[in-house]
Write an enzyme that holds these catalytic residues in place. Structure first.
Site, short mmCIF file in Angstrom:
data_model
loop_
_atom_site.label_atom_id
_atom_site.label_comp_id
_atom_site.label_asym_id
_atom_site.label_seq_id
_atom_site.Cartn_x
_atom_site.Cartn_y
_atom_site.Cartn_z
N GLU A 1 4.13 4.08 5.99
CA GLU A 1 2.48 3.47 5.83
C GLU A 1 1.54 4.22 5.13
O GLU A 1 1.70 5.40 4.86
CB GLU A 1 2.33 3.14 7.32
CG GLU A 1 2.41 1.64 7.73
CD GLU A 1 1.57 0.47 6.70
OE1 GLU A 1 1.35 0.98 5.58
OE2 GLU A 1 1.18 -0.42 7.40
N ASP A 2 0.86 3.29 4.68
CA ASP A 2 -0.48 3.99 3.77
C ASP A 2 -1.57 4.38 4.96
O ASP A 2 -2.17 5.36 5.00
CB ASP A 2 -0.89 3.11 3.06
CG ASP A 2 -1.15 1.82 3.23
OD1 ASP A 2 -0.94 1.59 4.20
OD2 ASP A 2 -1.64 0.80 2.70
N ASP B 1 -6.09 -0.63 -0.95
CA ASP B 1 -6.72 -1.44 -1.69
C ASP B 1 -7.76 -2.10 -0.84
O ASP B 1 -8.12 -2.05 0.63
CB ASP B 1 -6.04 -2.63 -2.23
CG ASP B 1 -5.41 -3.72 -0.83
OD1 ASP B 1 -5.06 -3.07 0.33
OD2 ASP B 1 -5.78 -4.93 -1.05
N LYS C 1 -6.82 6.24 11.47
CA LYS C 1 -7.99 6.02 12.14
C LYS C 1 -8.13 5.84 13.54
O LYS C 1 -7.91 4.68 14.20
CB LYS C 1 -8.81 4.61 11.53
CG LYS C 1 -8.91 4.77 10.26
CD LYS C 1 -9.60 3.43 9.91
CE LYS C 1 -9.86 2.95 8.36
NZ LYS C 1 -10.17 1.56 8.09
N ASP D 1 -4.63 1.53 11.49
CA ASP D 1 -6.01 1.25 11.82
C ASP D 1 -5.69 0.75 13.13
O ASP D 1 -5.80 1.78 14.07
CB ASP D 1 -6.51 0.02 10.94
CG ASP D 1 -7.73 -0.41 11.09
OD1 ASP D 1 -8.79 0.64 11.33
OD2 ASP D 1 -8.19 -1.60 11.24
N ARG E 1 -6.01 0.49 -5.89
CA ARG E 1 -4.73 1.00 -5.49
C ARG E 1 -4.59 2.20 -6.37
O ARG E 1 -3.64 3.07 -6.24
CB ARG E 1 -3.58 0.18 -5.54
CG ARG E 1 -3.61 -0.97 -4.51
CD ARG E 1 -2.37 -1.76 -4.31
NE ARG E 1 -2.63 -2.95 -3.79
CZ ARG E 1 -2.35 -3.24 -2.49
NH1 ARG E 1 -2.16 -2.34 -1.64
NH2 ARG E 1 -2.43 -4.44 -2.08
N PHE F 1 -14.08 2.14 5.83
CA PHE F 1 -12.99 1.60 4.93
C PHE F 1 -12.64 2.37 3.83
O PHE F 1 -13.46 2.81 3.03
CB PHE F 1 -13.64 -0.06 4.43
CG PHE F 1 -12.55 -0.66 4.08
CD1 PHE F 1 -11.71 -1.64 4.95
CD2 PHE F 1 -12.26 -0.96 2.57
CE1 PHE F 1 -10.63 -2.37 4.65
CE2 PHE F 1 -10.98 -1.74 2.41
CZ PHE F 1 -10.32 -2.44 3.29
N VAL F 2 -11.44 2.49 3.68
CA VAL F 2 -10.99 3.53 2.52
C VAL F 2 -10.21 2.86 1.38
O VAL F 2 -9.61 1.70 1.68
CB VAL F 2 -10.32 4.79 2.96
CG1 VAL F 2 -11.19 5.50 4.04
CG2 VAL F 2 -8.96 4.24 3.79
N GLY G 1 0.86 -1.23 0.22
CA GLY G 1 0.05 -0.11 0.13
C GLY G 1 0.81 1.50 0.18
O GLY G 1 0.30 2.32 -0.54
P1 IMP Z 1 -3.39 -2.12 11.85
O1 IMP Z 1 -2.63 -3.22 12.32
O2 IMP Z 1 -4.74 -2.53 12.02
O3 IMP Z 1 -3.19 -0.92 11.85
O4 IMP Z 1 -3.62 -2.48 10.17
C1 IMP Z 1 -2.86 -1.61 9.24
C2 IMP Z 1 -3.19 -2.39 8.03
O5 IMP Z 1 -4.64 -2.89 7.67
C3 IMP Z 1 -2.89 -1.19 6.82
O6 IMP Z 1 -1.80 -1.27 6.31
C4 IMP Z 1 -3.72 -1.57 5.52
O7 IMP Z 1 -3.13 -2.89 4.82
C5 IMP Z 1 -4.96 -2.27 6.37
N1 IMP Z 1 -5.91 -1.53 6.73
C6 IMP Z 1 -6.62 -0.86 7.54
N2 IMP Z 1 -7.62 -0.08 7.40
C7 IMP Z 1 -7.85 -0.18 6.11
C8 IMP Z 1 -8.78 0.67 5.01
O8 IMP Z 1 -9.69 1.18 5.40
N3 IMP Z 1 -8.73 0.25 3.84
C9 IMP Z 1 -7.70 -0.72 3.19
N4 IMP Z 1 -6.97 -1.17 3.97
C10 IMP Z 1 -6.83 -1.15 5.36
MG MG Z 2 -0.76 -1.85 4.58
#
Ligand code: IMP
Ligand code: MG
Length: 182
Positions: free
Chosen positions: A98-99, A158, A130, A102, A164, A151-152, A43
């Site tokens: 990072e993109d 993606d 988020k 979450d 993407r 969800f974005v 991403g």
């Molecule tokens: P975390 O470990 O929960 O912070 O997850 C982060 C990863 O979850 C990101 O690098 C994304 O790959 C994926 N992710 C989290 N939210 C979204 C979203 O809204 N759209 C797409 N991918 C997401």
């Molecule tokens: Mg990611």
């Protein structure tokens, strides 16, 4: 507006302005250093490519791919490294790119894991965050935009591998989730 993705949440113009501003901040903060920018595949590829062109320093890039076990839209807390770095981090000023953050679980795991490699410094950049979804405490130095719990997709981010390549960031319509090939 694209029928399959829903409303634009962050426009290409807003992203471009923010990335320029963050690049300038990073340039100031790392003045005199040669930072190593680490893009988290897949991403972060799009934002890394834009961000690095606004960093006016000698810098290098490297990539890592990680995956959290769990189903489509939520992580389970267990993270595994699918592709490791090529570079040795010892004594380097490392900026993880990072993109989206979450729950924060992926990056908090990465922080613990990469600190054992003795970098001179380790900081995080994320285009989107988020905050309402955060499950672990995480200190992120560079945050582009805080977004609501939706969800974005787009600009590298993606759903099931798609979207993407969109220039703007969209909130995916709930009815599109689970129907990504329509
Ligand atoms: P975390 O470990 O929960 O912070 O997850 C982060 C990863 O979850 C990101 O690098 C994304 O790959 C994926 N992710 C989290 N939210 C979204 C979203 O809204 N759209 C797409 N991918 C997401
Ligand atoms: Mg990611």
């Amino acid at each position: 507006m694209r029928p399959e993705t829903g409303e634009i949440l962050v426009s290409a113009e807003q992203i471009s302005e923010k990335v320029r501003e963050m690049g300038a901040r990073i340039t100031e903060d790392y003045r005199g250093e040669r930072p190593l920018l680490v893009g988290i595949l897949r991403g972060a590829v799009v934002v890394l490519a834009d961000l690095m062109r606004h960093i006016e320093l000698q810098c290098e890039i490297d990539f890592m791919e990680v995956s959290s076990y769990g189903t489509g839209t939520s992580s389970s807390g267990v993270v595994r490294i699918l592709k490791d770095l090529e570079e040795d981090l010892t004594g380097r000023h490392v900026l993880i790119v990072e993109d989206i953050i979450d729950t924060g679980i992926t990056l908090s795991y990465l922080r613990r894991s990469l600190l054992t490699r003795k970098p001179a410094s380790l900081e995080f950049f994320t285009l989107l965050s988020k905050p309402s979804r955060r499950r672990v405490e995480l200190d992120v130095k560079y945050v582009g935009f805080e977004v609501p719990d939706e969800f974005v997709v787009g600009y590298g981010i993606d759903y099931a591998g798609y979207f993407r390549n969109l220039k703007d960031i969209y909130a995916l319509k709930p009815e599109s989730i689970g129907n990504s090939d329509s």
